[in-house]
Enzyme design. Structure first.
Site, PDB file in Angstrom:
ATOM      1  N   SER A 107      34.802  24.726  41.949  1.00 11.27           N
ATOM      2  CA  SER A 107      36.258  24.997  42.183  1.00 11.27           C
ATOM      3  C   SER A 107      36.920  23.731  42.564  1.00 11.27           C
ATOM      4  O   SER A 107      36.543  22.993  43.366  1.00 11.27           O
ATOM      5  CB  SER A 107      36.460  25.997  43.379  1.00 11.27           C
ATOM      6  OG  SER A 107      37.654  26.175  43.551  1.00 11.27           O
ATOM      7  N   TYR A 130      42.944  24.345  38.388  1.00  9.27           N
ATOM      8  CA  TYR A 130      44.277  24.982  38.468  1.00  9.27           C
ATOM      9  C   TYR A 130      45.390  24.678  37.485  1.00  9.27           C
ATOM     10  O   TYR A 130      45.305  23.371  37.263  1.00  9.27           O
ATOM     11  CB  TYR A 130      44.646  25.477  39.824  1.00  9.27           C
ATOM     12  CG  TYR A 130      43.652  26.318  40.719  1.00  9.27           C
ATOM     13  CD1 TYR A 130      43.680  27.559  40.682  1.00  9.27           C
ATOM     14  CD2 TYR A 130      42.922  25.406  41.510  1.00  9.27           C
ATOM     15  CE1 TYR A 130      42.773  28.286  41.512  1.00  9.27           C
ATOM     16  CE2 TYR A 130      42.133  26.307  42.560  1.00  9.27           C
ATOM     17  CZ  TYR A 130      41.895  27.448  42.424  1.00  9.27           C
ATOM     18  OH  TYR A 130      41.039  28.306  43.281  1.00  9.27           O
ATOM     19  N   THR A 156      42.019  27.902  35.104  1.00  8.67           N
ATOM     20  CA  THR A 156      42.268  29.232  35.744  1.00  8.67           C
ATOM     21  C   THR A 156      43.650  29.351  35.262  1.00  8.67           C
ATOM     22  O   THR A 156      44.701  28.705  35.971  1.00  8.67           O
ATOM     23  CB  THR A 156      42.048  29.229  37.217  1.00  8.67           C
ATOM     24  OG1 THR A 156      40.535  29.139  37.336  1.00  8.67           O
ATOM     25  CG2 THR A 156      42.309  30.490  37.932  1.00  8.67           C
ATOM     26  N   LYS A 252      39.955  30.892  31.811  1.00  8.04           N
ATOM     27  CA  LYS A 252      39.558  32.206  32.711  1.00  8.04           C
ATOM     28  C   LYS A 252      40.574  32.876  33.418  1.00  8.04           C
ATOM     29  O   LYS A 252      41.648  32.172  33.867  1.00  8.04           O
ATOM     30  CB  LYS A 252      38.737  31.430  33.749  1.00  8.04           C
ATOM     31  CG  LYS A 252      38.293  32.465  35.045  1.00  8.04           C
ATOM     32  CD  LYS A 252      37.268  31.729  35.996  1.00  8.04           C
ATOM     33  CE  LYS A 252      36.987  32.696  36.900  1.00  8.04           C
ATOM     34  NZ  LYS A 252      38.028  32.863  38.058  1.00  8.04           N
ATOM     35  N   HIS A 276      40.086  37.842  38.531  1.00  8.66           N
ATOM     36  CA  HIS A 276      40.004  37.012  39.607  1.00  8.66           C
ATOM     37  C   HIS A 276      39.229  37.786  41.133  1.00  8.66           C
ATOM     38  O   HIS A 276      39.523  37.560  42.128  1.00  8.66           O
ATOM     39  CB  HIS A 276      41.365  36.506  40.283  1.00  8.66           C
ATOM     40  CG  HIS A 276      41.477  34.876  40.845  1.00  8.66           C
ATOM     41  ND1 HIS A 276      41.667  34.169  39.988  1.00  8.66           N
ATOM     42  CD2 HIS A 276      40.902  34.491  42.210  1.00  8.66           C
ATOM     43  CE1 HIS A 276      41.346  32.787  40.725  1.00  8.66           C
ATOM     44  NE2 HIS A 276      41.109  33.172  41.960  1.00  8.66           N
TER      45      HIS A 276
HETATM   46  C1  GLV Z   1      41.174  31.110  44.826  1.00  8.75           C
HETATM   47  O1  GLV Z   1      40.996  31.087  43.728  1.00  8.75           O
HETATM   48  C2  GLV Z   1      41.047  32.284  45.364  1.00  8.75           C
HETATM   49  O2  GLV Z   1      40.868  33.404  44.985  1.00  8.75           O
HETATM   50  O3  GLV Z   1      41.032  32.280  46.811  1.00  8.75           O
END
Ligand code: GLV
Length: 388
Positions: A107, A130, A156, A252, A276
């Protein structure tokens, strides 16, 4: 070493070992957590068709995800702050994934940086990015990923702003944790966690602090995220990100067939059907319910993966039989990591692999690449029969 037979064993150990603030971060959905819960319970509505007297020798779970060989089609999903669940957590998780032969996705909101993971692991990993306003920062992320030989970038698209997770606000979540009476009380009796955390220097957001302009410490970080995530995101912006990265690309956070079709036009190699982990739009469908209509819409135009709610090899089997080419696990490996570091992630993968392999065989199938909906009993209307 405790006997681990299921992912739930790892979650129980994890819960005892890691400060509540980080356990809660992992184990939360947004608002009422309806979608978080249904991501799991909807898998249980699909049944597997048991077959007998079919030769089940010579089974194989080996497959490919975005053209890369995998020992089973399961990737470790990007999870923010993994290095707070266990010291150097991202390195431990990436090592376990590399040894098992499945992809690890780092991430952007990790504690260990891209370079930390690259220097301490052998297998190439994927980097999640992101959609942010600061193109210089994003371009540098892609450049760093290229230098680290990352084998895919993952954009994402479902986090232009954050779904509210009540517990994180109440716990005052931060990395490193702010020292308050509550957090000190929380951390003081997690002794092995604390000792390991003291031994590492990696306690900040390693891809952001020192890399993003104006972020020198953690206190300015929430401000930075709030101002930098791009609420104005559109598909043209996503095409710009595509131009910034010339390697394999995965998008994603797709939950609607129309968005899946848009993603096909971006030049991505795969999409991930994901809400998510129930952490963004509460009230959205579970990802397993969203999968069928998306598969029907995109057909063979793009590779489809599924994430959110996968806790077992049986879940993986169901998603693959519905047409997904792979699944991503997040919490299922974080439980293992928090419970026992790299060994716990390996345990999580071992458990899921065995469940997938044996359940596939009991359905009368021997090749994970040749599954189809015939092994499933899906209730009528499972994917919905909604008013227009
Ligand atoms: C970050 O992507 C989260 O879901 O905390």
């Amino acid at each position: 070493m405790p006997v681990i037979t299921e992912i739930e064993d790892l979650r129980r150990i994890y819960k005892r070992r890691v400060p509540k603030m980080f356990y809660d971060y992992c184990e939360s959905g947004s608002w009422s957590e309806q979608t978080f819960r249904e991501n799991l319970s909807d898998f249980e509505q699909i049944y597997l068709r048991q077959r007998v007297a079919i030769d089940m020798t010579g089974r194989s779970t080996a497959s490919q995800m975005i053209g890369q060989d995998v020992a089973m089609p399961v990737a470790l999903a990007p999870v923010g702050m993994t290095g707070m669940q266990h010291a150097d957590g991202e390195i431990h998780a990436a090592r376990a994934a590399g040894k098992f032969g499945v992809p690890y996705c780092l991430s952007t909101m990790s504690i260990c940086s891209i370079e930390d993971v690259a220097e301490n692991t052998d297998a190439p990993f994927w980097l999640q990015v992101y959609t942010m306003k600061d193109d210089d920062y994003t371009q540098r992320l892609f450049d760093r990923a290229r230098a680290a030989k990352c084998s895919a970038a993952v954009i994402t698209v479902d986090l232009q702003m954050l779904g509210q997770r009540h517990k994180d606000i109440k716990n005052g979540l931060s990395a490193p944790p702010k020292l308050t009476a509550k957090s000190i009380a929380d951390m003081s009796w997690r002794v092995p966690w604390g000792l390991e955390m003291l031994r590492t220097k990696r306690r900040f957001f390693g891809n952001i602090v020192g890399h993003a302009k104006g972020v020198g410490d953690a206190s300015s970080l929430s401000d930075w995220t709030h101002h930098n995530f791009d609420q104005g995101l559109n598909w043209d912006r996503i095409r710009e990100f595509r131009r910034m990265w010339d390697g394999p690309l995965i998008i994603k956070g797709i939950m609607d067939p129309r968005d899946a079709l848009e993603a096909c036009n971006v030049g991505a190699d795969a999409i991930v059907v994901s809400n998510h982990g129930g952490r963004q739009l509460d009230g959205a469908l579970s990802s397993i319910r969203a999968l069928g209509p998306i598969m029907d819409a995109v057909g063979d135009r793009i590779e489809v993966h599924l994430d959110s709610g996968v806790r077992s090899g049986q879940d993986v089997l169901k998603a693959l039989a519905m047409g997904a080419k792979g699944c991503w696990i997040g919490r299922a490996y974080v439980y293992g990591l928090g419970a026992m570091g790299e060994r716990g992630v390996s345990e999580a993968l071992r458990v899921i692999h065995k469940e997938l392999d044996v359940s596939m065989g009991l359905c009368g199938r021997t090749d994970v690449r040749a599954l189809d909906r015939d092994i499933l009993m899906i209730p009528r209307g499972f994917s919905g029969d909604w008013e227009d």
